[in-house]
Write an enzyme that holds these catalytic residues in place. Sequence first.
Site, PDB file in Angstrom:
ATOM      1  N   SER A 150       8.655  -2.818  38.817  1.00  0.00           N
ATOM      2  CA  SER A 150       9.271  -2.148  37.664  1.00  0.00           C
ATOM      3  C   SER A 150       8.195  -1.630  36.724  1.00  0.00           C
ATOM      4  CB  SER A 150      10.147  -3.122  36.881  1.00  0.00           C
ATOM      5  OG  SER A 150      11.077  -3.733  37.724  1.00  0.00           O
TER       6      SER A 150
HETATM    7  N1  SAH Z   1       9.624  -8.460  39.921  1.00  0.00           N
HETATM    8  C1  SAH Z   1       9.119  -7.706  41.040  1.00  0.00           C
HETATM    9  C2  SAH Z   1       9.991  -6.521  41.337  1.00  0.00           C
HETATM   10  C3  SAH Z   1      10.313  -6.472  42.777  1.00  0.00           C
HETATM   11  S1  SAH Z   1      11.549  -5.328  43.250  1.00  0.00           S
HETATM   12  C4  SAH Z   1       7.664  -7.343  40.833  1.00  0.00           C
HETATM   13  O1  SAH Z   1       7.091  -7.624  39.766  1.00  0.00           O
HETATM   14  O2  SAH Z   1       7.075  -6.798  41.748  1.00  0.00           O
HETATM   15  C5  SAH Z   1      12.921  -6.414  43.521  1.00  0.00           C
HETATM   16  C6  SAH Z   1      12.757  -7.434  44.599  1.00  0.00           C
HETATM   17  O3  SAH Z   1      14.006  -8.116  44.712  1.00  0.00           O
HETATM   18  C7  SAH Z   1      12.465  -6.877  45.986  1.00  0.00           C
HETATM   19  O4  SAH Z   1      11.263  -7.428  46.448  1.00  0.00           O
HETATM   20  C8  SAH Z   1      13.656  -7.335  46.834  1.00  0.00           C
HETATM   21  O5  SAH Z   1      13.312  -7.683  48.155  1.00  0.00           O
HETATM   22  C9  SAH Z   1      14.116  -8.547  46.044  1.00  0.00           C
HETATM   23  N2  SAH Z   1      15.489  -8.988  46.297  1.00  0.00           N
HETATM   24  C10 SAH Z   1      16.616  -8.248  46.461  1.00  0.00           C
HETATM   25  N3  SAH Z   1      17.676  -9.054  46.685  1.00  0.00           N
HETATM   26  C11 SAH Z   1      17.212 -10.324  46.652  1.00  0.00           C
HETATM   27  C12 SAH Z   1      17.806 -11.621  46.839  1.00  0.00           C
HETATM   28  N4  SAH Z   1      19.097 -11.783  47.100  1.00  0.00           N
HETATM   29  N5  SAH Z   1      17.014 -12.712  46.733  1.00  0.00           N
HETATM   30  C13 SAH Z   1      15.689 -12.592  46.476  1.00  0.00           C
HETATM   31  N6  SAH Z   1      15.070 -11.418  46.313  1.00  0.00           N
HETATM   32  C14 SAH Z   1      15.816 -10.289  46.398  1.00  0.00           C
END
Ligand code: SAH
Length: 274
Positions: free
Chosen positions: A121
């Site tokens: 993000s």
């Molecule tokens: N906070 C992260 C943003 C990652 S994008 C950062 O700083 O990089 C969102 C992430 O949520 C993705 O990696 C995706 O795989 C994960 N995601 C989506 N659904 C999920 C679930 N049910 N449980 C765990 N992770 C999930």
Amino acid sequence: MRPRPSFPVKLTTAQQAPQGRSQVGASGQGPRVQAVGKPAAFAPVQVGREPSRPPVRKAHGTESQAARLAMVRKLETHGIRHPAVLAAMGKVERHRFVDSALANQAYEDTSLPIGLGQTISKPSVVARMIELLCHDRPGKLGRVLEIGTGCGYQAAVLSVVATEVYSMERLRGLHERARENLRLLRLANLHLLMGDGMLGFAKGAPYAAIIAAAGGNDIPQAWLEQLAVGGRLVAPTVTATGQQNLVVVDKTARGLVRTELEAVHFVPLKSGIG
Ligand code: SAH
């Protein structure tokens, strides 16, 4: 092996001592929990102070530090006010969490690809959500659950403002990548879990705060159950408008209070692991 990002050249190696990892989860059943290490020797933004690093490293560290300081100033113009959040955003080296080819964009207010179709993000959104979690609380946040570790950047920021952080990721490739990105920061209060975050992590409950980095159609029941009374949850969620908004849920002694805020664009929250 993925090259380590640099900004634009290697930074101080003061944090690069090897270290062990501890596991506190039952392996094979449920999510695996890994403590990332000991407290980090971060490179905080220092205004008007001379960083106490050897000169040869100072130039490199100071360059990314200056970029972070500029980013923090920009966050203030975006309306971020919470001192602890601004300090944490100034401390965590975002360029370490993205591919080396993108390191020069790390301190721009932009989301960036982190592999497997996922994105980190933009800093203003990370700061906004963490500020919502901290709101008017004095001192550090208590135990926090993050859903969607991704590259681990937001988890690292959370580990600065909270006493303990559990961060869950459903994609093994990203879970491993985050572990690698975070290894050198040695954050003893950050625990990475591989598992379906829609189920939360009951063993760590109740949480003072829950934050989702992926958006679903509803807020999973498990999150509401695992939130402490007095706790707050922030999650991108599809609302009645049909678009995704930031949704805040406060769990009070009298029940749940839901507030819908601005529209956002997050990757989808998916069930199961991949
Ligand atoms: N906070 C992260 C943003 C990652 S994008 C950062 O700083 O990089 C969102 C992430 O949520 C993705 O990696 C995706 O795989 C994960 N995601 C989506 N659904 C999920 C679930 N049910 N449980 C765990 N992770 C999930």
